[in-house]
Design an enzyme around this catalytic site. Structure first.
Site, mmCIF file in Angstrom:
data_model
loop_
_atom_site.group_PDB
_atom_site.id
_atom_site.type_symbol
_atom_site.label_atom_id
_atom_site.label_comp_id
_atom_site.label_asym_id
_atom_site.label_seq_id
_atom_site.Cartn_x
_atom_site.Cartn_y
_atom_site.Cartn_z
ATOM 1 N N LYS A 9 0.821 -1.213 0.000
ATOM 2 C CA LYS A 9 0.000 0.000 0.000
ATOM 3 C C LYS A 9 0.861 1.273 0.000
ATOM 4 O O LYS A 9 2.063 1.219 0.282
ATOM 5 C CB LYS A 9 -0.922 -0.042 1.229
ATOM 6 N N TYR A 49 -12.379 -2.364 -3.607
ATOM 7 C CA TYR A 49 -12.844 -2.522 -2.224
ATOM 8 C C TYR A 49 -14.372 -2.398 -2.116
ATOM 9 O O TYR A 49 -14.879 -2.025 -1.062
ATOM 10 C CB TYR A 49 -12.163 -1.489 -1.330
ATOM 11 N N ARG A 102 2.734 -6.014 9.390
ATOM 12 C CA ARG A 102 1.994 -4.906 9.994
ATOM 13 C C ARG A 102 2.565 -4.516 11.354
ATOM 14 O O ARG A 102 2.588 -3.326 11.700
ATOM 15 C CB ARG A 102 0.505 -5.242 10.062
ATOM 16 N N ASN A 112 -2.039 0.393 6.683
ATOM 17 C CA ASN A 112 -1.437 -0.806 7.275
ATOM 18 C C ASN A 112 -0.579 -1.613 6.299
ATOM 19 O O ASN A 112 -0.450 -2.827 6.426
ATOM 20 C CB ASN A 112 -2.520 -1.661 7.925
ATOM 21 N N HIS A 115 -2.162 -5.444 1.631
ATOM 22 C CA HIS A 115 -3.450 -6.116 1.463
ATOM 23 C C HIS A 115 -3.174 -7.538 1.042
ATOM 24 O O HIS A 115 -2.249 -7.795 0.276
ATOM 25 C CB HIS A 115 -4.289 -5.438 0.359
ATOM 26 N N GLU A 126 -9.491 -11.016 -7.477
ATOM 27 C CA GLU A 126 -8.549 -9.913 -7.288
ATOM 28 C C GLU A 126 -7.337 -10.035 -8.216
ATOM 29 O O GLU A 126 -6.820 -9.027 -8.699
ATOM 30 C CB GLU A 126 -8.112 -9.841 -5.821
HETATM 31 P P1 ATP Z 1 -6.907 -6.165 3.548
HETATM 32 O O1 ATP Z 1 -8.283 -6.492 2.982
HETATM 33 O O2 ATP Z 1 -6.416 -4.798 3.168
HETATM 34 O O3 ATP Z 1 -5.915 -7.244 3.317
HETATM 35 P P2 ATP Z 1 -7.871 -6.993 6.082
HETATM 36 O O4 ATP Z 1 -8.517 -8.116 5.355
HETATM 37 O O5 ATP Z 1 -6.981 -7.286 7.243
HETATM 38 O O6 ATP Z 1 -7.029 -6.088 5.120
HETATM 39 P P3 ATP Z 1 -10.432 -5.677 6.009
HETATM 40 O O7 ATP Z 1 -11.375 -5.832 7.148
HETATM 41 O O8 ATP Z 1 -10.683 -6.419 4.746
HETATM 42 O O9 ATP Z 1 -8.964 -5.968 6.571
HETATM 43 O O10 ATP Z 1 -10.327 -4.109 5.714
HETATM 44 C C1 ATP Z 1 -9.779 -3.674 4.491
HETATM 45 C C2 ATP Z 1 -8.896 -2.480 4.745
HETATM 46 O O11 ATP Z 1 -9.704 -1.384 5.180
HETATM 47 C C3 ATP Z 1 -7.874 -2.667 5.875
HETATM 48 O O12 ATP Z 1 -6.697 -3.299 5.469
HETATM 49 C C4 ATP Z 1 -7.612 -1.218 6.260
HETATM 50 O O13 ATP Z 1 -6.706 -0.597 5.347
HETATM 51 C C5 ATP Z 1 -8.977 -0.587 6.101
HETATM 52 N N1 ATP Z 1 -9.684 -0.575 7.379
HETATM 53 C C6 ATP Z 1 -10.256 -1.618 8.024
HETATM 54 N N2 ATP Z 1 -10.818 -1.248 9.184
HETATM 55 C C7 ATP Z 1 -10.589 0.097 9.291
HETATM 56 C C8 ATP Z 1 -10.912 1.087 10.267
HETATM 57 N N3 ATP Z 1 -11.577 0.777 11.377
HETATM 58 N N4 ATP Z 1 -10.517 2.364 10.020
HETATM 59 C C9 ATP Z 1 -9.842 2.687 8.900
HETATM 60 N N5 ATP Z 1 -9.507 1.806 7.942
HETATM 61 C C10 ATP Z 1 -9.869 0.525 8.136
HETATM 62 MG MG MG Z 2 -9.729 -7.876 3.570
#
Ligand code: ATP
Ligand code: MG
Length: 137
Positions: A9, A49, A102, A112, A115, A126
């Site tokens: 990212k 997303y 992370r 973070n 992805h 994807e």
């Molecule tokens: P990713 O899909 O990016 O691999 P993940 O599966 O761990 O991460 P998801 O729940 O799918 O997390 O959320 C997608 C992305 O949205 C997160 O990686 C983060 O960048 C963002 N995100 C998730 N929760 C929050 C939050 N509470 N506030 C801000 N951004 C968030």
């Molecule tokens: Mg995710």
């Protein structure tokens, strides 16, 4: 062998962390079989997303993902989807296990660093979102 879609990212590409992150993937036995640096539009980030479009952080997330270039990549290995998520660590860096990407590099729950796809169906979708058949050998 399984394949998964990974994104390095903007918070990580900005800090020149691509090599350090790739070393963690390779050390875990994940092979980088495709990789390119691109910059998403906000609309493309929103399409990628789309599953999160009702979440309160959707606008912040899509603006962040379009803010600077990202590195999109396909990782291959046995159990690649789960292995990649293990190497990434928990979404919130405060909860991420020591040694994970992370834990070491993420700046916040939103910014973070990486992805990773979360299931075989989403991995296939994807990968096809970013790579054509010709780019995948
Ligand atoms: P990713 O899909 O990016 O691999 P993940 O599966 O761990 O991460 P998801 O729940 O799918 O997390 O959320 C997608 C992305 O949205 C997160 O990686 C983060 O960048 C963002 N995100 C998730 N929760 C929050 C939050 N509470 N506030 C801000 N951004 C968030
Ligand atoms: Mg995710």
């Amino acid at each position: 062998t399984e394949r998964t879609l990974s994104i390095i990212k903007p918070d990580a590409t900005r800090r020149n962390l691509t090599g350090k992150i790739n070393a963690k993937f390779e050390d875990a036995g994940l092979r980088i079989v495709a990789q390119k640096r691109i910059q998403l539009t906000i609309a493309q980030a929103g399409e990628f997303y789309a599953v999160h479009k009702e979440r309160p952080f959707f606008g912040e997330l899509t603006e962040f993902m379009a803010s600077e270039p990202v590195v999109v990549q396909v990782l291959e290995g046995e159990g690649a989807i789960a292995k990649n998520r293990e190497v990434m660590g928990a979404t919130n860096p405060a909860d991420a296990a020591p040694g994970t990407i992370r834990a070491e590099f993420a700046e916040s729950v939103g910014e973070n660093s990486v992805h990773g796809s979360d299931a075989p169906e989403t991995a296939a979708q994807e990968i096809a979102f970013f790579f054509s058949g010709l780019e995948l050998v």
